[in-house]
Design a protein around this motif. Structure first.
Motif, short mmCIF file in Angstrom:
data_model
loop_
_atom_site.label_atom_id
_atom_site.label_comp_id
_atom_site.label_asym_id
_atom_site.label_seq_id
_atom_site.Cartn_x
_atom_site.Cartn_y
_atom_site.Cartn_z
N PRO A 1 12.71 55.78 37.14
CA PRO A 1 13.08 57.19 37.38
C PRO A 1 12.53 57.96 36.03
O PRO A 1 12.61 57.77 34.98
CB PRO A 1 14.64 57.18 37.11
N ILE A 2 11.81 59.20 36.37
CA ILE A 2 11.19 59.96 35.53
C ILE A 2 11.77 61.32 35.87
O ILE A 2 11.55 61.60 36.89
CB ILE A 2 9.74 59.74 35.74
N VAL A 3 12.07 62.14 34.79
CA VAL A 3 12.37 63.33 34.90
C VAL A 3 11.43 64.09 34.74
O VAL A 3 10.69 64.17 33.87
CB VAL A 3 13.83 63.79 34.09
N GLU A 4 10.97 65.25 35.80
CA GLU A 4 10.20 66.07 35.56
C GLU A 4 10.67 67.45 35.49
O GLU A 4 11.31 68.09 36.51
CB GLU A 4 8.88 66.26 36.70
N MET A 5 10.52 68.05 34.18
CA MET A 5 11.27 69.62 33.99
C MET A 5 10.03 70.46 34.26
O MET A 5 8.75 70.39 33.85
CB MET A 5 11.62 69.76 32.70
N HIS A 6 10.40 71.41 35.32
CA HIS A 6 9.15 72.35 35.69
C HIS A 6 9.86 73.67 36.14
O HIS A 6 11.00 73.97 35.97
CB HIS A 6 8.48 71.66 36.81
N ALA A 7 8.71 74.48 36.16
CA ALA A 7 9.12 75.98 36.69
C ALA A 7 8.00 76.33 37.42
O ALA A 7 6.74 76.14 37.34
CB ALA A 7 9.39 76.99 35.58
N THR B 1 13.76 74.27 35.51
CA THR B 1 14.13 74.70 34.22
C THR B 1 15.00 76.26 34.20
O THR B 1 15.82 76.38 33.62
CB THR B 1 13.21 74.75 32.94
N ASP B 2 14.64 77.05 35.20
CA ASP B 2 15.25 77.99 35.45
C ASP B 2 16.57 78.32 36.07
O ASP B 2 17.46 78.95 35.70
CB ASP B 2 14.06 79.12 36.42
N CYS C 1 5.06 78.33 36.01
CA CYS C 1 4.28 77.59 35.02
C CYS C 1 2.98 77.11 35.57
O CYS C 1 2.99 76.20 36.37
CB CYS C 1 5.16 76.38 34.41
N PRO C 2 1.92 77.76 34.78
CA PRO C 2 0.48 76.96 35.56
C PRO C 2 0.13 75.71 35.49
O PRO C 2 -0.34 74.98 36.35
CB PRO C 2 -0.37 77.96 34.82
N ILE C 3 0.73 75.04 34.20
CA ILE C 3 0.46 73.64 34.07
C ILE C 3 1.25 72.74 35.09
O ILE C 3 1.04 71.93 35.65
CB ILE C 3 0.73 73.07 32.64
N CYS C 4 2.32 73.55 35.30
CA CYS C 4 3.59 72.56 36.29
C CYS C 4 2.87 72.68 37.67
O CYS C 4 2.86 71.68 38.47
CB CYS C 4 4.89 73.27 36.41
N ARG C 5 2.27 74.04 37.94
CA ARG C 5 1.71 74.07 39.42
C ARG C 5 0.47 73.09 39.56
O ARG C 5 0.25 72.50 40.53
CB ARG C 5 1.32 75.36 39.62
#
Length: 182
Positions: free
Chosen positions: A88-94, A126-127, A97-101
């Motif tokens: 299991p790996i948590v991915e924090m994103h929004a 994260t939002d 966020c350009p890098i998240c996309r």
């Protein structure tokens, strides 16, 4: 313009001038052309990969506040991943966020599918989860961020993706992070 008049004009324009007949269909060629030649599709060969042979998509779960507290969901999903033989790996994103996309786009690549075949990404927007992140032990000040979870669903080592440059090989970086030994 009245609808019936417009319809008449369209039908007349499509039918051609009065007195014209419909063209005779062309005779079938003696040797039909393969569809691939007409469509400019290469003929399959031994190096063509069958889509059925492609690795499956990277497994992921979008965590949702409607399903309980973040820390509780991490415990449940970590246990489920370990039972399935996955990490299991948590991915924090929004979404903004350009890098998240960029990461999202690269996760569809066959290389990512192969490198992360034994992973379940627990996606945390994260939002949506802003008030719960610290309580759950997710303390990265930047996104994207990735956390390994232990068997109890507690975050451990993490990787901050904000440092990735346009030429960074994100998949290799994630693969090293996920599969590194402590």
């Amino acid at each position: 313009m009245r609808p019936w008049l417009l319809a008449s004009l369209v039908l007349f324009a499509c039918a051609g001038p009065p007195g014209s007949s419909t063209p005779e269909p062309e005779a079938e060629p003696a040797h039909p052309t393969p569809a691939s030649a007409v469509l400019d599709v290469p003929e399959p060969d031994a190096t063509t990969t069958d889509p059925a042979d492609a690795p499956p998509p990277v497994a992921s779960v979008q965590l949702n506040p409607d399903h309980g507290a973040l820390s509780e969901q991490l415990v449940v999903e970590a246990a489920r991943a370990y039972r399935a033989g996955r990490r299991p790996i948590v991915e924090m994103h929004a979404s903004w966020c350009p890098i998240c996309r960029r990461v999202d786009a690269e996760l569809d690549h066959p290389r990512a599918r192969e490198a992360l075949h034994d992973v379940v990404l627990l996606r945390v927007d994260t939002d949506i989860w802003a008030d719960d992140l610290r309580r759950a032990g997710l303390r990265s000040p930047t996104i994207p961020a990735f956390y390994r979870l232990d068997r109890r669903g507690k975050p451990g080592k993490h990787l901050d993706g904000h440092r990735w440059k346009p030429d960074t090989d994100v998949i290799t970086d994630l693969d090293h992070f996920v599969h590194a030994t402590e």
